[in-house]
Each structure stands twice: as structure tokens, then as C-alpha cells.
Design an enzyme around this catalytic site. Structure first.
Site, mmCIF file in Angstrom:
data_model
loop_
_atom_site.group_PDB
_atom_site.id
_atom_site.type_symbol
_atom_site.label_atom_id
_atom_site.label_comp_id
_atom_site.label_asym_id
_atom_site.label_seq_id
_atom_site.Cartn_x
_atom_site.Cartn_y
_atom_site.Cartn_z
ATOM 1 N N GLN A 119 -15.325 -43.059 -16.924
ATOM 2 C CA GLN A 119 -15.674 -41.667 -17.250
ATOM 3 C C GLN A 119 -15.697 -41.409 -18.760
ATOM 4 O O GLN A 119 -16.274 -40.418 -19.206
ATOM 5 C CB GLN A 119 -14.708 -40.703 -16.548
ATOM 6 C CG GLN A 119 -14.865 -40.735 -15.024
ATOM 7 C CD GLN A 119 -13.875 -39.850 -14.282
ATOM 8 O OE1 GLN A 119 -13.189 -39.023 -14.890
ATOM 9 N NE2 GLN A 119 -13.776 -40.021 -12.978
ATOM 10 N N TYR A 142 -11.676 -46.876 -8.591
ATOM 11 C CA TYR A 142 -12.265 -46.590 -7.274
ATOM 12 C C TYR A 142 -13.724 -46.959 -7.125
ATOM 13 O O TYR A 142 -14.275 -46.859 -6.032
ATOM 14 C CB TYR A 142 -12.037 -45.124 -6.884
ATOM 15 C CG TYR A 142 -12.589 -44.067 -7.813
ATOM 16 C CD1 TYR A 142 -13.921 -43.666 -7.762
ATOM 17 C CD2 TYR A 142 -11.752 -43.423 -8.719
ATOM 18 C CE1 TYR A 142 -14.406 -42.664 -8.590
ATOM 19 C CE2 TYR A 142 -12.226 -42.433 -9.550
ATOM 20 C CZ TYR A 142 -13.550 -42.053 -9.489
ATOM 21 O OH TYR A 142 -14.015 -41.070 -10.320
ATOM 22 N N ARG A 189 -7.784 -36.034 0.784
ATOM 23 C CA ARG A 189 -9.145 -35.694 1.216
ATOM 24 C C ARG A 189 -10.023 -36.924 1.407
ATOM 25 O O ARG A 189 -11.039 -36.847 2.068
ATOM 26 C CB ARG A 189 -9.786 -34.679 0.254
ATOM 27 C CG ARG A 189 -9.975 -35.140 -1.169
ATOM 28 C CD ARG A 189 -10.506 -33.989 -2.057
ATOM 29 N NE ARG A 189 -10.002 -34.058 -3.411
ATOM 30 C CZ ARG A 189 -10.536 -34.777 -4.390
ATOM 31 N NH1 ARG A 189 -11.616 -35.497 -4.176
ATOM 32 N NH2 ARG A 189 -10.001 -34.766 -5.595
ATOM 33 N N HIS A 249 -3.976 -39.031 -5.892
ATOM 34 C CA HIS A 249 -4.295 -37.685 -6.380
ATOM 35 C C HIS A 249 -3.690 -36.701 -5.387
ATOM 36 O O HIS A 249 -3.977 -36.777 -4.187
ATOM 37 C CB HIS A 249 -5.810 -37.467 -6.402
ATOM 38 C CG HIS A 249 -6.532 -38.223 -7.481
ATOM 39 N ND1 HIS A 249 -7.622 -39.003 -7.236
ATOM 40 C CD2 HIS A 249 -6.347 -38.285 -8.817
ATOM 41 C CE1 HIS A 249 -8.075 -39.526 -8.371
ATOM 42 N NE2 HIS A 249 -7.317 -39.112 -9.353
ATOM 43 N N GLU A 281 -4.957 -30.961 -6.974
ATOM 44 C CA GLU A 281 -5.570 -30.643 -8.261
ATOM 45 C C GLU A 281 -6.292 -29.298 -8.222
ATOM 46 O O GLU A 281 -6.297 -28.565 -9.205
ATOM 47 C CB GLU A 281 -6.560 -31.776 -8.606
ATOM 48 C CG GLU A 281 -7.261 -31.640 -9.936
ATOM 49 C CD GLU A 281 -8.051 -32.884 -10.320
ATOM 50 O OE1 GLU A 281 -8.184 -33.793 -9.465
ATOM 51 O OE2 GLU A 281 -8.521 -32.955 -11.461
ATOM 52 N N HIS A 340 -1.817 -35.201 -10.654
ATOM 53 C CA HIS A 340 -2.284 -33.816 -10.597
ATOM 54 C C HIS A 340 -1.406 -33.022 -9.628
ATOM 55 O O HIS A 340 -1.584 -33.078 -8.420
ATOM 56 C CB HIS A 340 -3.747 -33.681 -10.139
ATOM 57 C CG HIS A 340 -4.696 -34.459 -10.974
ATOM 58 N ND1 HIS A 340 -4.733 -34.350 -12.341
ATOM 59 C CD2 HIS A 340 -5.643 -35.358 -10.628
ATOM 60 C CE1 HIS A 340 -5.672 -35.162 -12.799
ATOM 61 N NE2 HIS A 340 -6.234 -35.780 -11.799
ATOM 62 N N ASP A 345 -6.648 -39.790 -17.599
ATOM 63 C CA ASP A 345 -7.509 -39.439 -16.476
ATOM 64 C C ASP A 345 -9.000 -39.642 -16.768
ATOM 65 O O ASP A 345 -9.490 -40.755 -16.740
ATOM 66 C CB ASP A 345 -7.198 -37.994 -16.050
ATOM 67 C CG ASP A 345 -7.825 -37.639 -14.699
ATOM 68 O OD1 ASP A 345 -8.394 -38.528 -14.049
ATOM 69 O OD2 ASP A 345 -7.728 -36.470 -14.285
HETATM 70 ZN ZN ZN Z 1 -7.867 -39.003 -11.505
#
Ligand code: ZN
Length: 467
Positions: free
Chosen positions: A73, A133, A223, A245, A248, A282, A333
């Protein structure tokens, strides 16, 4: 692919610092002897000896671990700050993130991770937990080597010398209630059998790194998994640090509650045996009861204040959690901005804005900076399953030397230096970093920055303005 063994050398010279942060507090004339990447001996009030690496004008501290990163990211930082026509949120950002990751090749993922490691090390982090992931090709077909992309992260660590805890992620569903995967999520998807193959491949790849590297595991979130998978995963890898996670976003909490009949953190505490092996990343959506129960569990709350600000997640209940002696660490993150001082400062400032008060994250009489820093040392080490975070014999030599002659620190006493670093100077005071004894940052610069940066620029040329 095979990861070449890391050729970042261990620095065997004893270190001598005018001042160092020991477990008992600040000490003068500190001599640290290293052996095999670990601290062998810590002497205080000791004169320097011939052959010591003198850290004149610098203070030596244990270096914290970064407990949460999605390295890829980093390359989309700056591409998601244009306001859309629908209200922007975590969920609209996530659509862009899925679009971006669908463009990435294994070589690009490796090049980005290596640069991210360089930036983390230059910020003062010696180690990082990569919550990894993206496993498959666009569309979801596995690579010939199912652990190809995990191996790329390991290859990046071999170049950068960072202390790596790799957390392959189990991601089976597209949303709460066992929904099917779709779109960009197809690159993540596995059931436990496919995930086990990734874990095996990741373990083989990690064998090329020095012995401080660790393998953990991460069910992505409630989730993206089913509750029974969490229990099976925890049982199948009983030594692995476990990350998830947790809570969040408000919508995520509502969806999990509608499905499982409990809020995510409460569910995890009640149904999955959360303990000191776990890091809940989170925790921006917790009730006071969840906050105190998480603190009592011994798990680490993984706080990512810069990303949580960027994504509009909400504010962690820091004051209550600290008062309940909860363990925490920090993570970068989304890696939109990699800054150790920035992360801890944002954590404290988020509390000040929420409480309309000053100096929230410390007990009366204590330094905020030192409280946050010591918390991040202990929580980060626990979350990574890494014996680090203190100047103690037997601990990995994860160390950072800061310039106490910096103009922002010059008027300060030693017990004010961390406050000066976090609140005034920022990470420019970081001059040297050792990751398990590997002296990878010297004079504020990673020893391989030029080569790694050049590879990043070349690898990312095709992605200019991709979003
Ligand atoms: Zn994350």
C-alpha cells in the site's frame, strides 16, 4: 523463487554510548557487547575500550518493532487524496486499494516491500510484522509456488536486513456472514488447506533469513473468516504469534454483530481464547467493557494512529486502556507515512483532541514520550514474538542511536529526549539502527538505500498515477 541468504553483516564491535535507556532508566557511559546478533552484556558507568564503536553525542535506545504493515500500500500513498463524488470513507478507499493491488506483479511487490523496510529502519524501527494477504494472481489462480508472494516479502527483508515477522493471512470471505470473495479479493482467497501450503512455503523461505526472523499467522478479520477457522488456525500453529484486524469501522461492527450476535472484540474475547499470543489490530470501535477486558486479556492492541486518521476510523480509548494496564504497540499499516515519532505523536494527539486535555497517555509525573515509547517496545516485541525491546543480555540487539546534539534536543535533559524526538524533532534524530545486530542505518541513511530506491523507481514506473 528462492531467497538468497541475506548478506547484511552483523556488526560485532561493542557499542559505547554516552547515555542509554536501560530497563532501570537513563544511564551514563553504557557499553553494550554483542554476540550473534544478541546483546551479550550491558555495562553502565563503563569507560570505552579500544575497538569499541563510540556513539559520541548519541543516545542508545532499544528499537521498537512495527507491529502492522501492508507494504504494497506504500506505493499508492498520495493516490487516494482526491475527493470523490460519493462521500469518501474507509470503504471507498478500499475499492481503490483493491483496484491498485490487482495491477501488481511479484517483482513490484518485492521492490515496494524493500523500500518500505528501508523507510521503517531509517525511522528507527528495527523490525516489522508484515500482515501479508495478497497471495494469488489477479483473478485468484495460485502462482506455481503458492507462497510466491510471501517469498517476495522475505526476499525484500534479505535485502533490507530488517527483522521480519511474516504473517501470512487467511482470507476466505468477502464480508461478514461468510460472503463469497469478489473482485480484488480473489487474490487473497484461501481455505485452511491452501493457507497451510502458504505457511509451509513461507517457513521454507524464512529459513534463508537470520534466526531472528519469525513466522506468525493472521486470520484477516471476523468479516473475512469463519469463527471455527480461527480456532483451527490457532491450534494448527501453536507457536505462532497471531494477529487479526479487530474492530476498525462502525459498519464492520454492525455487520459482525448482526451475524454473530456480538461485537467483534467481545466475540473474539469470548469465543476464540484471546491471550498473549494475539495482537488485535485496530481497536478503534470498542465499548468501555471491551476496552477493560482486552486490557486484562494480555493480548496486544495494535494501534495504527496515522492510518486510522487517514481512513477516518475513529479514536482508540487510549486513556482508559492505559489506566487498565493494557498492552499496546504501533504499526504503520497502510504505510502512507512511515514515521516512528509521527505514529506515537498522532496517538497522543488523538487522545488530546478527544479529551480536550494535555499529556493523556502517561501516569502523573511521567513523560508522555517515554511512556509511549516503552509501551511500543514491549507491545511490539510481544506481538512479533521477538525477544527484543530492552537493553538486556539475551535480547536481540534491536537498537537505535539518536543525535542528542540535534537543535531540538540540545536544551533537554536525558529524561526529556524522547519527548523532544516525538513532539519536536521527528525522526531526523535517528542516526543509527541495528536489527538483531545488523548495522543497517548509518548517519541516518540505510546502507542500501540507493540500490533499493533505484529498483523501486524502475519497478513502479508502469504504475505512475495508476489511481
Ligand atoms: Zn491492516
Amino acid at each position: 523463487m528462492t531467497v538468497p541468504a541475506t548478506d547484511v553483516p552483523i556488526d560485532p564491535a561493542p557499542l559505547h554510548a554516552d547515555c542509554a535507556l536501560t530497563s532501570q532508566g537513563w544511564a551514563r557511559d553504557v557499553r553494550v557487547t554483542l554476540r550473534g546478533g544478541r546483546i551479550a552484556e550491558v555495562e553502565t558507568g563503563a569507560p570505552a575500550r579500544p575497538g569499541d564503536r563510540r556513539l559520541a553525542g548519541r543516545a542508545l535506545l532499544p528499537s521498537p518493532s512495527n507491529l502492522h504493515s501492508h507494504a504494497f500500500q506504500r506505493a499508492m500513498a498520495g493516490m487516494t487524496a482526491r475527493r470523490g463524488h460519493e462521500p469518501d470513507s474507509f470503504w471507498t478507499w478500499r475499492k481503490l486499494m483493491y483496484r491498485f493491488l490487482d495491477l501488481l506483479t511479484p517483482g513490484q511487490i518485492e521492490a515496494i516491500a524493500a523500500l518500505v523496510h528501508v523507510e521503517m529502519l531509517e525511522a528507527g524501527y528495527a523490525a516489522s510484522a508484515e500482515f501479508h494477504y495478497v497471495h494469488h494472481q489477479p483473478g485468484g489462480a495460485p502462482y506455481d509456488d503458492r507462497a510466491e508472494l510471501s517469498t517476495r516479502i522475505v526476499a525484500a527483508a534479505a535485502q533490507s536486513g530488517i527483522g521480519l515477522t511474516l504473517l501470512p493471512v487467511l482470507y476466505s470471505h468477502g464480508g461478514a456472514g461468510a460472503q463469497p470473495l469478489s473482485g480484488g479479493q480473489l487474490r487473497f482467497g484461501d481455505e485452511l488447506d491452501g493457507f497451510a501450503k502458504i505457511m509451509d512455503g513461507a517457513a521454507r523461505a524464512l529459513a534463508a533469513l537470520p534466526p531472528d526472523a519469525r513466522l506468525g499467522a493472521a486470520p484477516h478479520s471476523l468479516r473475512a473468516t469463519r469463527p471455527e477457522q480461527l480456532r483451527e488456525l490457532a491450534a494448527a500453529w501453536p507457536q505462532a504469534p497471531l494477529h487479526i484486524h479487530a474492530a476498525e469501522q462502525v459498519r464492520e461492527v454492525e455487520e459482525v454483530e448482526a451475524w454473530l450476535g456480538a461485537r467483534p472484540v467481545a466475540f473474539l474475547l469470548d469465543q476464540t481464547g484471546i491471550d498473549a499470543r494475539w495482537c488485535l489490530v485496530h481497536c478503534t470501535q470498542m465499548t468501555p467493557d471491551e476496552t477493560s477486558r482486552l486490557a486484562a486479556s494480555g493480548a496486544v492492541a495494535g494501534l495504527c494512529p496515522i492510518t486510522e486518521s487517514d481512513l477516518g476510523d475513529g479514536t482508540f480509548a487510549g486513556a482508559a486502556y492505559l489506566a487498565a494496564a493494557g498492552r499496546f504497540g504501533i504499526g504503520s499499516d497502510s504505510d502512507i507515512r512511515i514515521g516512528l515519532a509521527d505514529e506515537l505523536r498522532t496517538l497522543e494527539y488523538s487522545q488530546r483532541l478527544a479529551h480536550r486535555a494535555r499529556n493523556v497517555m502517561a501516569a502523573p509525573g511521567d513523560s508522555v514520550g517515554e511512556t509511549l515509547y516503552r509501551g511500543a517496545l514491549a507491545g511490539g516485541a510481544q506481538a512479533l514474538g521477538r525477544r527484543s525491546g530492552a537493553l538486556e543480555p539475551g535480547f536481540w540487539a534491536d537498537l537505535v542511536a539518536i543525535d542528542t546534539g540535534d537543535v531540538a534536543l540540545a536544551p533537554l535533559r536525558p529524561d526529556q529526549w524522547i519527548d523532544g524526538w516525538l513532539f519536536a524533532a521527528g525522526d531526523r534524530v535517528v542516526r543509527d539502527v541495528w536489527a538483531a545486530g545488523r548495522h543497517v542505518v548509518r548517519e541516518g541513511r540505510h546502507i542500501r538505500r540507493d540500490a533499493i530506491e533505484a529498483r523501486y523507481r524502475a519497478a513502479l514506473a508502469d504504475l505512475t498515477g495508476a489511481l
